[in-house]
Design an enzyme around this catalytic site. Structure first.
Site, short mmCIF file in Angstrom:
data_model
loop_
_atom_site.label_atom_id
_atom_site.label_comp_id
_atom_site.label_asym_id
_atom_site.label_seq_id
_atom_site.Cartn_x
_atom_site.Cartn_y
_atom_site.Cartn_z
N CYS A 411 -0.08 0.80 -7.50
CA CYS A 411 -1.15 0.49 -6.55
C CYS A 411 -2.42 -0.01 -7.25
CB CYS A 411 -1.46 1.70 -5.69
SG CYS A 411 -2.01 3.16 -6.61
N HIS A 455 -3.56 7.08 -4.79
CA HIS A 455 -3.44 5.70 -4.30
C HIS A 455 -4.76 4.98 -4.51
CE1 HIS A 455 -1.35 2.57 -2.18
NE2 HIS A 455 -2.23 2.52 -1.19
N ASP A 471 -4.98 -3.03 2.21
CA ASP A 471 -4.10 -2.35 1.26
C ASP A 471 -3.04 -3.34 0.79
OD1 ASP A 471 -2.59 -0.69 -0.27
OD2 ASP A 471 -2.36 0.89 1.23
#
Length: 653
Positions: A411, A455, A471
């Site tokens: 991520c 994350h 995202d």
């Protein structure tokens, strides 16, 4: 010679008692083995085995000069390992070393008692590192075994099982005093056992910076970041974004927060239904608090930054609990924030030229900033990117190498590249780190968010809408947000065992264990000064001070000890059948006119009584002999007690 004659006996320790003592020492030392240097573990093991070898063969203990060499070498080794002999880690290492060496001069019971007392302290040092339920249970067992060792030395002729039972009774008698101390002893904010320089060296969690590989390493940890208990409904998993540190500054490889300012109010507009919940946050040695995006209140003793990051006023070095309210549908920022957007456009010169050109192409072909963000998401979605915990190493132009080369990352790779592209296109953007998702425990209703849920995502400033979450990881791997990290990464990537397990019975066991551990954390470890004040207030002590608690504690302990002493005395009188029978026999003789004088011992009394009542002399001497044998002899048999009971019942003059 006179002093030796009148000194307390100090017999040699028996082999079976030595093995019992070694078992207690092994129990308290075992949790330290992963933390101690390998050479010290090896030395301790050799010394334990050496002492057993000497005991089995009844061989002589080593000379003092050899022990002195061991001490000097061990202390030097500890110093070279830790570069100090002070502090938590080096202090525990020295204690284990000295306890192991003490075994080689262990000959008499007095030495064994010293070892047991030191082992109590070594048991305490395990709580310097962790205060979990398993460690507490293991130390309780070790305390029972070590207390049984002390009983063994006081009653060497008794069976070990009987001495173990006695130790259990002693510990049970200490429970009321322990509970009184737990509830009334003034609590200290923060960890009681930590030393300033090393108390939190083992704490894991998000860092105050982000570079490639930082979060992917954290995602391999099964440690709990925090627990959440929702008052009503639980949001869908796709909206479980737990906001933490926000990063603005980028030097080409690492993202950092930059200047942090605090506000007295949260600037956003929530829509729809808010969620109320309670967070129990594990210590992580930084100031930030985590909340479901976006938090609508500021917890007590906390503040908020302009980028809606919640910060505690002190570092979170102890487990904290706070109530929160959040909206998952919101508008963040306003036109007044436009003057604060300059840090959201900063980029280091000379890095990632191909990414800059790509961003300029998107800007030339897009009518709005939202369209540029949409092109970036489409790029991650359509260009064959893979989500993995083991991406290849990246060089100086890390964004270029990721976007046009490896296309494999975690991520932080996606968030960093996305924000770089946005800034290169002239769109203000920033990185938000935290956690995404969580696992609801059906046993106690708490949601568990682990370090493996760490994350990173992006926020982009869009005119008229403010800061909007994007995202890019979800674009490349939608299953990461919808189903969790285990479903998103390849099966060959390293993850905690329980994150992948398909054994439902094992998962159920884990749920029950997590619920039990949570109860321990909430009720025992979470009993902080605030909860102590609440408890004492509920007991009628309004605004309790340290003086009030100390005074109440003192008289409470005195009262408990008085009750315990009275109970023990009564039990001793009522629980000794031999003494009861003897007193009944003496009462019969007293009623006949032959009372026992206070200074008269059993043997003298029996002879005097037998001379006065010659017809009963045989029975009197039989009763006296049985009483003396049962009361003062080495062994008490049930047959002898039954015979004494019969003789006393039938005796008359």
């Amino acid at each position: 010679m006179a002093s030796d004659k009148h000194s307390a006996p100090n017999p040699a320790i028996q082999a079976r008692h030595l093995f019992w003592l070694l078992a207690g020492l092994a129990l308290v030392a075992a949790p330290h083995t992963p933390r101690l240097p390998w050479w010290l573990n090896l030395i301790a093991l050799i010394l334990f085995a050496w002492r057993i070898y000497l005991a089995r063969g009844k061989r002589a203990l080593p000379q003092k000069w050899l022990l002195v060499l061991f001490v000097v070498g061990g202390v030097l080794g500890v110093y070279l390992t830790y570069r100090t002999i002070f502090g938590r880690d080096s202090g525990v290492a020295l204690l284990v070393l000295f306890l192991s060496l003490k075994l080689l001069e262990l000959h008499h019971q007095r030495d064994a008692v010293v070892l047991v007392l030191l082992s109590y302290f070594l048991a305490l040092t395990n709580f310097f590192y962790t205060q979990t339920l398993p460690i507490a249970g293991l130390m309780l067992v070790s305390t029972l075994v070590n207390t049984a060792s002390l009983v063994n030395f006081s009653a060497p002729g008794r069976a070990l099982q009987a001495n173990l039972k006695t130790a259990g009774v002693l510990l049970a008698q200490a429970v009321p005093v322990m509970l009184l101390l737990f509830f009334l002893f003034p609590r200290v904010q923060g960890p009681l056992w930590g030393l300033p320089q090393d108390a939190y060296s083992g704490v894991t969690g998000l860092s105050d910076s982000m570079s490639p590989g930082a979060i992917s390493r954290l995602s391999q940890s099964d440690a709990i970041a925090f627990r959440v208990r929702f008052a009503d409904d639980v949001p869908p998993r796709s909206r479980l974004y737990w906001r933490g540190p926000v990063f603005w500054n980028f030097d080409g490889r690492t993202w950092r927060a930059g200047t942090v300012r605090s506000f007295s109010e949260i600037r956003f507009e929530g829509r729809g239904k808010p969620y109320d919940y309670e967070v129990t946050l594990e210590p992580h040695k930084f100031n930030w608090l985590f909340a479901l995006e976006l938090g609508a209140k500021i917890p007590e003793n906390a503040k908020v930054t302009p980028d809606n990051m919640l910060l505690a006023r002190t570092q979170v070095r102890d487990r904290v609990r706070y109530d929160m309210r959040s909206y998952t549908d919101f508008t963040q920022g306003s036109a007044d924030d436009a003057g604060e957007l300059r840090p959201g456009l900063q980029l280091p010169a000379g890095f990632n030229p191909r990414s800059r050109r790509l961003a300029q192409e998107w800007k030339a072909g897009a009518a709005t900033d939202a369209a540029i963000a949409g092109k970036a998401l489409s790029y991650f979605r359509d260009e064959g990117f893979a989500y993995t915990l083991e991406p290849p190493l990246l060089g100086r132009d890390s964004v270029d190498e990721f976007l046009f080369g490896s296309k494999r990352g975690f991520c932080e790779h996606y968030a960093s590249s996305f924000v770089f592209l946005m800034r290169a296109a002239g769109v203000p953007a920033r990185i938000v780190t935290g956690y995404q998702g969580g696992e609801l425990n059906p046993v106690d209703g708490y949601m568990i968010v682990r370090q493996s849920d760490a994350h990173a995502w992006a926020e982009v400033w869009l005119g008229g809408r403010g800061w909007v979450r994007f995202d890019p990881t979800a674009a490349a791997s939608p299953v990461r947000v919808e189903s969790g990290i285990a479903a998103a990464v390849p099966a060959t990537d390293p993850l905690p065992l329980m994150a992948r397990t398909t054994f439902y019975w094992l998962r159920e066991m884990r749920y029950n264990w997590d619920a039990l551990a949570n109860k321990w954390n909430q009720l025992v470890l979470g009993y902080n000064p605030e909860r102590q004040r609440q408890f004492l207030t509920s007991m009628g002590m309004n605004e309790p001070s340290w003086e009030d608690m100390t005074l109440t504690l003192f008289w409470g302990v005195v009262g408990l000890l008085a009750l315990l002493t009275a109970w023990l005395l009564r039990r001793m009188r009522s629980a000794d059948p031999v003494q009861r029978l003897w007193l009944r026999f003496c009462a019969k003789l007293r009623d006949s006119g032959c009372a026992r004088a206070p200074h008269e011992g059993p043997a003298d009394f029996i002879e005097r009584t037998a001379g006065r009542y010659p017809t009963q002399a045989e029975n009197i001497r039989a009763i006296g002999g049985l009483y003396i044998a049962l009361r003062y002899g080495g062994r008490a048999e049930a047959r002898m007690l039954a015979e004494l009971r019969l003789l006393v019942r039938e005796f008359s003059v």
